[in-house]
Every structure is written in C-alpha cells, then in structure tokens.
Design a protein around this motif. Structure first.
Motif, PDB file in Angstrom:
ATOM      1  N   ALA A 126       0.806  -1.221   0.000  1.00 58.35           N
ATOM      2  CA  ALA A 126       0.000   0.000   0.000  1.00 58.35           C
ATOM      3  C   ALA A 126       0.836   1.265   0.000  1.00 58.35           C
ATOM      4  N   THR A 127       2.156   1.141   0.229  1.00 55.14           N
ATOM      5  CA  THR A 127       2.996   2.337   0.344  1.00 55.14           C
ATOM      6  C   THR A 127       3.636   2.754  -0.975  1.00 55.14           C
ATOM      7  N   PHE A 128       3.346   2.034  -2.070  1.00 58.28           N
ATOM      8  CA  PHE A 128       3.916   2.412  -3.355  1.00 58.28           C
ATOM      9  C   PHE A 128       3.156   3.604  -3.940  1.00 58.28           C
ATOM     10  N   ASP A 129       3.902   4.539  -4.493  1.00 61.60           N
ATOM     11  CA  ASP A 129       3.324   5.617  -5.280  1.00 61.60           C
ATOM     12  C   ASP A 129       4.363   6.050  -6.309  1.00 61.60           C
ATOM     13  N   HIS A 130       4.054   7.091  -7.087  1.00 64.28           N
ATOM     14  CA  HIS A 130       4.949   7.488  -8.175  1.00 64.28           C
ATOM     15  C   HIS A 130       6.314   7.941  -7.663  1.00 64.28           C
ATOM     16  N   LYS A 131       6.375   8.492  -6.456  1.00 61.80           N
ATOM     17  CA  LYS A 131       7.663   8.935  -5.912  1.00 61.80           C
ATOM     18  C   LYS A 131       8.567   7.740  -5.599  1.00 61.80           C
ATOM     19  N   ASP A 134       9.788   6.380  -8.958  1.00 63.61           N
ATOM     20  CA  ASP A 134      10.766   7.276  -9.564  1.00 63.61           C
ATOM     21  C   ASP A 134      12.110   7.207  -8.829  1.00 63.61           C
ATOM     22  N   ALA A 135      12.068   7.085  -7.513  1.00 60.84           N
ATOM     23  CA  ALA A 135      13.306   6.969  -6.739  1.00 60.84           C
ATOM     24  C   ALA A 135      14.046   5.678  -7.100  1.00 60.84           C
ATOM     25  N   PHE A 136      13.308   4.616  -7.375  1.00 59.69           N
ATOM     26  CA  PHE A 136      13.920   3.340  -7.776  1.00 59.69           C
ATOM     27  C   PHE A 136      14.673   3.498  -9.096  1.00 59.69           C
ATOM     28  N   ILE A 137      14.046   4.194 -10.052  1.00 59.96           N
ATOM     29  CA  ILE A 137      14.704   4.420 -11.344  1.00 59.96           C
ATOM     30  C   ILE A 137      15.967   5.259 -11.168  1.00 59.96           C
ATOM     31  N   GLN A 138      15.884   6.294 -10.334  1.00 56.33           N
ATOM     32  CA  GLN A 138      17.051   7.148 -10.099  1.00 56.33           C
ATOM     33  C   GLN A 138      18.188   6.355  -9.443  1.00 56.33           C
ATOM     34  N   THR A 139      17.837   5.434  -8.546  1.00 54.21           N
ATOM     35  CA  THR A 139      18.858   4.611  -7.891  1.00 54.21           C
ATOM     36  C   THR A 139      19.570   3.725  -8.911  1.00 54.21           C
ATOM     37  N   MET A 140      18.809   3.130  -9.826  1.00 49.37           N
ATOM     38  CA  MET A 140      19.431   2.309 -10.869  1.00 49.37           C
ATOM     39  C   MET A 140      20.366   3.155 -11.728  1.00 49.37           C
ATOM     40  N   GLU A 141      19.953   4.380 -12.031  1.00 48.03           N
ATOM     41  CA  GLU A 141      20.803   5.265 -12.833  1.00 48.03           C
ATOM     42  C   GLU A 141      22.102   5.572 -12.105  1.00 48.03           C
ATOM     43  N   ARG A 142      22.014   5.884 -10.802  1.00 51.83           N
ATOM     44  CA  ARG A 142      23.221   6.208 -10.015  1.00 51.83           C
ATOM     45  C   ARG A 142      24.157   5.010  -9.926  1.00 51.83           C
ATOM     46  N   ASN A 143      23.576   3.809  -9.866  1.00 53.71           N
ATOM     47  CA  ASN A 143      24.379   2.601  -9.735  1.00 53.71           C
ATOM     48  C   ASN A 143      24.950   2.120 -11.068  1.00 53.71           C
ATOM     49  N   GLY A 144      24.674   2.844 -12.135  1.00 52.06           N
ATOM     50  CA  GLY A 144      25.222   2.498 -13.433  1.00 52.06           C
ATOM     51  C   GLY A 144      24.605   1.266 -14.078  1.00 52.06           C
ATOM     52  N   GLY A 177       2.696   9.674 -14.033  1.00 50.24           N
ATOM     53  CA  GLY A 177       3.683  10.736 -13.897  1.00 50.24           C
ATOM     54  C   GLY A 177       5.116  10.246 -13.853  1.00 50.24           C
ATOM     55  N   VAL A 178       5.324   8.933 -13.840  1.00 53.22           N
ATOM     56  CA  VAL A 178       6.687   8.386 -13.807  1.00 53.22           C
ATOM     57  C   VAL A 178       7.231   8.325 -15.233  1.00 53.22           C
ATOM     58  N   LYS A 179       8.423   8.850 -15.421  1.00 55.40           N
ATOM     59  CA  LYS A 179       9.080   8.753 -16.718  1.00 55.40           C
ATOM     60  C   LYS A 179       9.901   7.480 -16.742  1.00 55.40           C
ATOM     61  N   PRO A 180       9.515   6.494 -17.548  1.00 56.57           N
ATOM     62  CA  PRO A 180      10.230   5.217 -17.549  1.00 56.57           C
ATOM     63  C   PRO A 180      11.629   5.355 -18.119  1.00 56.57           C
ATOM     64  N   PRO A 181      12.508   4.418 -17.788  1.00 57.64           N
ATOM     65  CA  PRO A 181      13.851   4.445 -18.392  1.00 57.64           C
ATOM     66  C   PRO A 181      13.730   4.343 -19.903  1.00 57.64           C
ATOM     67  N   GLN A 182      14.536   5.081 -20.596  1.00 55.56           N
ATOM     68  CA  GLN A 182      14.487   5.095 -22.048  1.00 55.56           C
ATOM     69  C   GLN A 182      15.689   4.356 -22.609  1.00 55.56           C
TER      70      GLN A 182
END
Length: 384
Positions: A126-131, A134-144, A177-182
C-alpha cells in the motif's frame, strides 16, 4: 461557477449562479450536488435550499456506496493485500504467470533477485506511489545499471503494481507521472551494407546462414537456430513456428507466443538461396538444418555461434563496427525495413514485438523523416 469538494470520493456541492462562494448563504439560489454512483457515472442533483441539506445528501450517498457488497469486498482486498510485503505479494503474483516460458521465468527471477527484491522486498504494497517508483529508477541510474536492464526491471515492477492497482489497493495508478527508463537505441550498433556483406562471409556455412536469417528476415538468435526448410511456405515467405530455448536446450514456443502460434516474415531471395544451399550441402533432420555437431538429434547450441563470432572479431580480417554484437544482424533488418519506408506496424509484427511501442521506442531514430521534412511535404500540398 465555484464548487466545494468534500473528502475524496464524497462529491461536491455548488451554486450555479453569479454570486461568489462568500455570498452563498445569503443568495436565494438553490444548492446543487455532483457525485459518482457505484458504477462510476457522474450524477447531478439540485433543489437543496441550504448547504447542510446538500452535505447531508452527499453523506447519505457516500455511506450507501461504502456499504454495498462491492465496496466491502474492495475494502477487504485493500486490507489483505495492502499490508502484504512486496516479496510475499510477488510470490503469489508469479503463480499466475503461467504463460511464461522457462527462459522468461529465469529472466524474471534474475530481475527480482538482483534489482526488485533488494529495493522492495519488505515494503508494504500500500505504500507504493509514483515517488517510490521514480526513486527506484534514479537509484538504478546512479548505480550504473544498463539502460536495457533498467527498462526490463521497470517493466516487471509496472506489471506487478498494475496487478495490485486492479485489486483496488491504490486509488490512483502508482505509475502516473513516472518517466520510464528510455532505452537508447542509438547505442545499438548496426553494420553498413558493405560491412554486413564482409562479416557474413567471414565464418563457416552455419554462421552465414544465421547471419542471413537474422539480417534478412529479422529472426531472433534462437529462432534462427531452429530454421526448418519445411517452413518455407511460399517463395517469398518464411513461417517462424519455434525457437531453440537456451535454458532447456530444446525446441519451444516463440517469445511472447503460445505453442501453436506462428508469424510469417518476408523471405528475400538470397536468404531462401542460403537455406536451400545449406540443406543441399549438409542435409536436414526432420527438416531442421542446424544441429548439435556432437549429437545431431539435439538442437543447435548458441554458444557455438558465439565462439565463432569471437574468433572472427579476434582475427581482425573484416571491418566490424566497435560495439557490434550478433544481435546487430537483427537490428540491420529493422534499419533496412524502416529505411525503405516499410510501415513500422509491419516491422513490429515481423520482428515479433509484443506491441508497436517497443519497435518505435527502439528504432525511432532509424525512421526516415523529420519535422523540417514534414513541413516541406505539407507545404507542397498548400502551395498556390
């Protein structure tokens, strides 16, 4: 016209007059209410002389909706699944994915173990939302994490959360509102015609046949390994019915297809000639051209092609673009089709993509045309 909204799902009350909200209590116009019924249809009622009567009616409607069996079942689902941890929910969700092939299951497990579980395994659904997404995608980006893997991990998370959304856990889609990885299709290295001509001739007969099937017909690696002379259904049509599953090392359904499905693809004359020449020279087993050299009863193994590809690259006798892989033969097929104005919908079908969106996302940059080109074409039709 001003409106006043009550708690979420209850509705609104308003006056359809020129007076501001601050004057409603003194103006003679009646109050109106607007709400959605149990079927989701918007309803409007009028004739309320006071604000309290309008509110009372909205409360009455809201309580009636809450007490319907459907609403009660939804509340029970939210209580049951909303408090469930992500890992437990996915375990149940996986049991419903009976359509997945063994290779797809292995790929799913890899994404779960390496990306989704480390990030979410203990999180309440129940705690999932767009934020959070989006934070998960940003974490993957930071981790390369590679863009292809990012896209695959996001797609799996999306499927899981949409399943939860259908159960009613979320009032709003947690992916809105989430921009998926491209996936950056420009990183897909595609050989030129001249390079392809040299590369396909640099290996043995098997390498040449697979290169022709992938670059000329758009077959995936495993589909090319399962090439069968009986699948030439017309002089210019090849029917793909199966692939060699590298996990089970057996023939199996095509990716995203059921066992009895097939797809027909264009068969250029030079590819048909490659098939027929190979069959004439090496023979077939039940129509199959490529077999395991150690046991012709078994299908061809992909590692044999990869070993040959590495030898060709190491020899340096032909011009291989930096970053090119075996899969680039299939990229060449898409490039060749789109570069000759073949509709992308046809290309998507021939390549076996689940939807044209995948084809468009991957190969958009290969499509001819641009805004300036469109302006020139449109100008021709408007010229006087």
């Amino acid at each position: 016209m001003a409106t006043t909204t009550l708690i979420r799902g209850m509705g609104t009350f308003f006056k359809d007059c020129e007076h501001p909200m601050s004057r409603w209590s003194k103006c003679p116009h009646e109050y109106k209410i607007r709400y959605r019924n149990g079927a989701g249809r918007q309803i409007e009622e009028s004739g309320f002389t006071t604000q309290d009567k309008a509110k009372d009616r909205l409360v009455e409607v809201y309580q009636a909706k809450k007490n319907t069996p459907q609403s009660q079942r939804k509340a029970e689902r939210i209580q049951k699944y909303g408090s469930m941890r992500f890992g437990d929910y996915v375990a149940q969700w996986k049991r419903s994915q009976r359509h997945l092939t063994p290779g797809s299951v292995r790929h799913l497990d890899s994404l779960l173990d390496n990306h989704l579980y480390p990030a979410f395994q203990s999180r309440r659904m129940a705690t999932f939302d767009h934020k959070v997404v989006d934070a998960f995608i940003q974490t993957m980006e930071r981790n390369g994490v590679g863009l292809g893997t990012q896209s695959n991990a996001f797609d799996k998370l999306k499927a899981i959360l949409l399943d939860a959304h259908r159960l009613g856990i979320y009032d709003e889609n947690p992916l809105d509102g989430v921009k998926p990885p491209q996936y950056d299709a420009k990183r897909a290295v595609i050989p030129s015609r001249e390079q392809l001509r040299e590369i396909r001739m640099a290996g043995n007969d098997t390498f040449l046949l697979i290169a022709d099937l992938m670059s000329g017909c758009g077959l995936r690696n495993g589909e090319a390994y399962a090439v069968n002379i009986n699948n030439i259904v017309a002089d210019d049509v090849y029917r793909i019915t199966e692939q060699v599953n590298q996990t089970t090392r057996t023939y199996g359904p095509m990716k995203h297809r059921k066992a009895d499905d097939y797809r027909d693809v264009p068969l250029p004359a030079h590819v048909r000639a490659s098939i027929e020449q190979y069959a004439a020279k090496w023979g077939t087993v039940d129509g199959y051209l490529l077999r395991n050299p150690n046991d012709i009863i078994k299908p061809y193994r992909g590692y044999l092609l990869e070993k040959q590809w590495q030898r060709i690259k190491k020899a340096g006798a032909v011009d291989i673009p930096e970053g090119m892989t075996i899969y680039s033969f299939r990229h060449f097929f898409a490039s060749n089709c789109l570069g000759h104005n073949i509709p992308i919908t046809d290309v998507a079908e021939w390549m076996g993509h689940r939807s044209v969106d995948i084809t468009f996302k991957t190969y958009r940059h290969l499509m001819p045309g641009s805004i300036s080109r469109a302006a020139q074409v449109l100008n021709l039709g408007l010229a006087v």
